[in-house]
Design a protein around this motif. Sequence first.
Motif, short mmCIF file in Angstrom:
data_model
loop_
_atom_site.label_atom_id
_atom_site.label_comp_id
_atom_site.label_asym_id
_atom_site.label_seq_id
_atom_site.Cartn_x
_atom_site.Cartn_y
_atom_site.Cartn_z
N ARG A 70 -0.50 -27.71 -2.51
CA ARG A 70 -1.09 -26.38 -2.72
C ARG A 70 -1.50 -25.74 -1.41
N VAL A 71 -1.46 -24.41 -1.40
CA VAL A 71 -1.96 -23.62 -0.27
C VAL A 71 -3.24 -22.93 -0.75
N TRP A 72 -4.22 -22.88 0.15
CA TRP A 72 -5.53 -22.32 -0.19
C TRP A 72 -5.78 -21.00 0.52
N VAL A 73 -6.29 -20.04 -0.23
CA VAL A 73 -6.77 -18.78 0.32
C VAL A 73 -8.13 -18.56 -0.32
N GLY A 74 -9.18 -18.63 0.51
CA GLY A 74 -10.53 -18.58 -0.04
C GLY A 74 -10.76 -19.77 -0.95
N ASP A 76 -9.26 -20.08 -3.84
CA ASP A 76 -8.12 -20.13 -4.75
C ASP A 76 -7.02 -21.02 -4.18
N ALA A 77 -6.48 -21.88 -5.04
CA ALA A 77 -5.36 -22.76 -4.66
C ALA A 77 -4.12 -22.29 -5.40
N PHE A 78 -3.00 -22.29 -4.70
CA PHE A 78 -1.72 -21.87 -5.27
C PHE A 78 -0.71 -22.99 -5.10
N ASP A 79 -0.04 -23.35 -6.19
CA ASP A 79 0.93 -24.44 -6.17
C ASP A 79 2.16 -24.05 -5.36
#
Length: 84
Positions: A70-74, A76-79
């Motif tokens: 996953r990549v994190w922005v703030g 929030d994690a995105f698969d």
Amino acid sequence: MRKQQWIADVGTENAAFLATRSRTAVLASEYRPRDLGDGRVGYDERSLGAARELSEEEEGAITDDGEGLRVWVGDDAFDLEEQG
């Protein structure tokens, strides 16, 4: 030889941020994530490796655990899904 790529649907603002304003965005082009349009961001082997070097507190950090890659922005994690 096919290049591996990992893609995440992060939304248009986050994709633009990761590709142009994250800490890895200032590196040489082969180490930057790519804004693929439609709110998607792509990483190849080099850009994924560079993002893995970020600390977990930094925007664009990559984690690989029981929940997947996953990549994190703030907060929030995105698969990230592997393509080809």
